[in-house]
Design a protein around this motif. Structure first.
Motif, PDB file in Angstrom:
ATOM      1  N   ASP B 259       4.382   2.451   9.294  1.00 28.52           N
ATOM      2  CA  ASP B 259       5.237   1.622  10.130  1.00 28.52           C
ATOM      3  C   ASP B 259       4.726   0.191  10.128  1.00 28.52           C
ATOM      4  O   ASP B 259       5.492  -0.756  10.193  1.00 28.52           O
ATOM      5  CB  ASP B 259       5.230   2.150  11.567  1.00 28.52           C
ATOM      6  N   VAL B 260       3.381   0.086  10.074  1.00 27.36           N
ATOM      7  CA  VAL B 260       2.759  -1.228  10.086  1.00 27.36           C
ATOM      8  C   VAL B 260       1.804  -1.283   8.904  1.00 27.36           C
ATOM      9  O   VAL B 260       1.153  -0.297   8.589  1.00 27.36           O
ATOM     10  CB  VAL B 260       1.981  -1.453  11.403  1.00 27.36           C
ATOM     11  N   THR B 261       1.756  -2.407   8.231  1.00 27.90           N
ATOM     12  CA  THR B 261       0.828  -2.568   7.120  1.00 27.90           C
ATOM     13  C   THR B 261      -0.074  -3.766   7.385  1.00 27.90           C
ATOM     14  O   THR B 261       0.393  -4.806   7.855  1.00 27.90           O
ATOM     15  CB  THR B 261       1.586  -2.777   5.795  1.00 27.90           C
ATOM     16  N   ALA B 262      -1.361  -3.563   7.117  1.00 29.01           N
ATOM     17  CA  ALA B 262      -2.305  -4.670   7.241  1.00 29.01           C
ATOM     18  C   ALA B 262      -2.910  -4.899   5.865  1.00 29.01           C
ATOM     19  O   ALA B 262      -3.434  -3.971   5.250  1.00 29.01           O
ATOM     20  CB  ALA B 262      -3.394  -4.324   8.247  1.00 29.01           C
ATOM     21  N   PHE B 263      -2.794  -6.137   5.399  1.00 25.55           N
ATOM     22  CA  PHE B 263      -3.327  -6.455   4.075  1.00 25.55           C
ATOM     23  C   PHE B 263      -4.640  -7.220   4.224  1.00 25.55           C
ATOM     24  O   PHE B 263      -4.711  -8.246   4.893  1.00 25.55           O
ATOM     25  CB  PHE B 263      -2.303  -7.287   3.289  1.00 25.55           C
ATOM     26  N   PHE B 264      -5.676  -6.692   3.597  1.00 23.13           N
ATOM     27  CA  PHE B 264      -6.998  -7.329   3.628  1.00 23.13           C
ATOM     28  C   PHE B 264      -7.309  -7.872   2.256  1.00 23.13           C
ATOM     29  O   PHE B 264      -6.835  -7.357   1.248  1.00 23.13           O
ATOM     30  CB  PHE B 264      -8.080  -6.306   3.996  1.00 23.13           C
ATOM     31  N   SER B 265      -8.115  -8.906   2.224  1.00 26.21           N
ATOM     32  CA  SER B 265      -8.537  -9.409   0.926  1.00 26.21           C
ATOM     33  C   SER B 265      -9.860 -10.137   1.063  1.00 26.21           C
ATOM     34  O   SER B 265     -10.350 -10.344   2.184  1.00 26.21           O
ATOM     35  CB  SER B 265      -7.477 -10.340   0.348  1.00 26.21           C
TER      36      SER B 265
END
Ligand SMILES: Nc1ncnc2c1ncn2[C@@H]1O[C@H](COP(=O)(O)OP(=O)(O)OP(=O)(O)O)[C@@H](O)[C@H]1O
Ligand SMILES: [Mg+2]
Lengths: 315, 302
Positions: B259-265
């Motif tokens: 439902d929710v996406t968190a993008f890390f880099s």
């Protein structure tokens, strides 16, 4: 051909020929093959040389002791026997009692140390000291362990005190490092994943050790303990010193001298009466019984783990 | 190269941490109840707010300044290139990082208003509220399938009575979509299952202690496509009752299930990982605010 196939080509006759050429080219040279033969020959000889004494011992014990491997041997002590007859029941009982007591002392202590080393110690100083101490204990001559137990019991209960328990304490000093080492090795084989999974379920570390790590390692731990017992069950010197010798039955570990199988063999051999043949025979029969016990323990150490694993699984 | 765009940092006002009923329950692990309804303020749905969290391995800063809202009873996916600290952050949520010598975390992670990172909160209690499923299926080999489900209780010395145990095992295995496959061999070892079945067994084991949150670190990466599909379906289903946080390298999977996406880099190797952006999965996948997110999702990253 298979080379060509793995390369995804249709194998052709030429390919097959190529493969044959490279294969024969990679055949070991004559010199290498000769060296190989000599080396394997040497190994076979060495194994045979090592096996000869073993075969001789078994042969000697069988030919000389088998006649006395009768019912009387297992139902009589040496009480009042001076010539023929008599038995080693007192020594067999003594060995079982002393060995049992040794195991009761050494297994919990050794296991506790191993758990500390694998689960808590890490790089801590105390862990280093413990490891060093175990290394030293491994190399303590058994007679020294006997002397230490003798001194301890003399201090506690008066000089010259001999008992089965004192013998067990001496043997425990020999068995503890064996148990620590084998248990440590086995506990390290339990995957870290399982510890993490246990912790992630929300339980304290010691409970994870008790309910996950130890049950998983149990078969190996058992095998290690049984091998530890096999290691000390034939010890003679410390028992001569602190458990002493008697011709009579003694069921009390805490009090009085207690005969054991190795000491029985030694005394039958070293202080023969007039009928020397009778003493010789009893010594060899005792040796047979002792060897049989050790072999049974060794087999058990091998057979038990899968059995235990199976039992736990089907429970 | 990447602009850090923290999402809405909702400052959840907590009535003095441990003073709240949930805080009290978490502080004392021994009194922790395993009742059907988790203790907590009314309306608690297992939502989490991560505020200014940084994670260190010794002196190495692995994750820097993450602030993120994780909605309750929903699936949140962590995506990002290898080494950006997804696993590290995930482990900080149930304080599993404390198992690694030298690892520590700063900042606060609140679950329904209770700070899980607070000193006075027992990590053992945190982990019973926030369960975890690992990349490699790891059922306990010395236990039967049934005991594996009950493992959380068995380890704590709280093995339920026979009938209650049977009922719990059936319920959790049903929940993990595994019951039909194993109901005739509950006494067999967990080792005897396929990888996908083992992973579902691990999920059953995790939910048997009635957590609020289930963390999953690449739960499908060791599985075949069919098993993966089964687990994906299961994760969707779990989100009805649990807050699910899943780390995945599979963009399609993140898109399908979360439902929710968190993008890390991370800027470059050795640099700390940061949250680039987070939001509703549909928006992140169709109209990301940051170019780096689009590049990564479309496979144009590194
Ligand atoms: N046990 C550890 N000790 C020291 N450093 C670690 C440890 N685990 C991870 N790190 C470091 O922390 C950083 C983040 O690692 P992490 O495993 O969280 O990345 P990840 O996003 O999960 O990567 P992947 O997608 O490959 O699983 C990396 O630089 C890594 O080298
Ligand atoms: Mg990872």
């Amino acid at each position: 051909m298979s080379v060509a196939q793995t390369l995804g080509k249709q194998p052709t006759a030429a390919d097959a020929a190529d493969a044959a050429v490279t294969l024969s080219a990679s055949r070991p040279s004559l010199a290498r093959r000769t060296k190989n033969r000599i080396a394997s020959g040497a190994v076979v000889c060495a194994v045979a040389l090592a096996a000869i004494p073993l075969a001789l011992v078994i042969w000697a014990a069988l030919t000389r002791g088998i006649e006395r491997l009768d019912l009387a041997l297992f139902t009589n002590s040496m009480w009042g026997v001076v010539g023929q007859g008599g038995g080693l029941l007192h020594a067999l009982v003594g060995t079982l009692l002393v060995t049992g007591a040794t195991a009761l002392i050494a297994i919990p202590l050794g296991l506790a140390a191993a758990i500390y080393l694998t689960e808590y110690g890490g790089q801590r100083k105390l862990a280093g000291i413990t490891r060093r101490a175990v290394d030293i204990m491994v190399s303590i001559p058994s007679i020294v362990a006997g002397l230490a137990a003798y001194a301890l019991f003399s201090l506690l209960l008066g000089p010259g005190t001999r008992s089965g328990l004192a013998g067990a304490v001496a043997l425990a000093m020999i068995m503890i490092p064996v148990v620590v080492r084998s248990s440590e090795e086995v506990l390290r084989l339990v995957p870290g994943d399982l510890r993490e999974a246990g912790l992630a379920l929300g339980s304290p570390r010691w409970r994870v050790i008790r309910k996950i790590v130890l049950p998983t390692a149990l078969p190996g731990l058992t095998a290690g303990a049984v091998l530890g017992v096999a290691r000390i069950i034939g010890e003679t010197a410390p028992l001569l010193l602190v458990a002493g010798f008697t011709d009579a039955m003694n069921y009390n570990l805490a009090e009085g001298r207690m005969a054991t199988l190795p000491v029985f063999i030694y005394t039958q051999w070293s202080s023969k009466g007039l009928d020397t043949a009778a003493y010789d025979q009893r010594a060899w029969a005792g040796a047979l019984v002792l060897m049989a016990v050790v072999v049974v323990l060794q087999l058990a150490a091998r057979a038990l783990p899968p059995q235990i694993a199976k039992l736990r699984r089907n429970r | 190269m990447t602009a850090t765009v923290p999402t809405s940092i909702t400052t959840t006002t907590t009535p003095a941490g441990a003073a709240s009923p949930a805080g009290a329950a978490l502080a004392a692990s021994e009194t922790l109840t395993l009742a059907a309804e988790p203790p907590g303020p009314p309306g608690a749905v297992g939502s989490m707010s991560i505020t200014d969290v940084s994670c260190y391995y010794g002196s190495h800063l692995a994750v820097a300044d993450v602030s993120l809202e994780i909605p309750g009873r929903a699936v949140t996916a962590f995506i990002g290139p290898s080494g950006c600290g997804k696993s590290t952050l995930l482990r900080a949520i149930n304080r599993m990082h404390e198992v690694i010598p030298g690892a520590r975390a700063e900042g606060s992670i609140e679950l329904d208003g209770v700070d899980l990172c607070a000193k006075e909160v027992d990590p053992v209690a945190v982990r019973s509220k926030v369960g975890m499923v690992f990349q490699k299926p790891n059922p306990f080999p010395a236990m039967s399938i049934k005991d594996n489900v009950l493992a959380g209780l068995i380890i704590r010395g709280q093995r339920p009575r026979a009938s209650a145990a049977d009922e719990l095992v059936e319920r959790c295995l049903e929940r993990a979509h595994l019951w039909d496959e194993v109901k005739d061999r509950l006494k067999k070892s967990g080792d005897s299952l396929s990888g996908g079945q083992q992973q579902r067994l691990c999920i059953a084991r995790a939910i048997a202690v009635q957590p609020d949150v289930v963390l999953m670190d690449e739960p499908c990466s060791a599985l075949d496509p069919i098993s993966t599909l089964a687990i994906e379906e299961l994760m969707r289903d779990l989100a009805r009752d649990y807050t699910v946080v899943v780390v995945t390298h599979n963009m399609a999977q993140a898109n399908r299930i979360s439902d929710v996406t968190a993008f890390f880099s991370l800027a470059s190797a050795g640099q700390p990982g940061r949250l680039v952006e987070s939001g509703p999965t549909g928006q992140i996948f169709s109209a990301p605010k940051v170019a780096a997110t689009r590049d990564y999702i479309e496979g144009r990253f590194g």
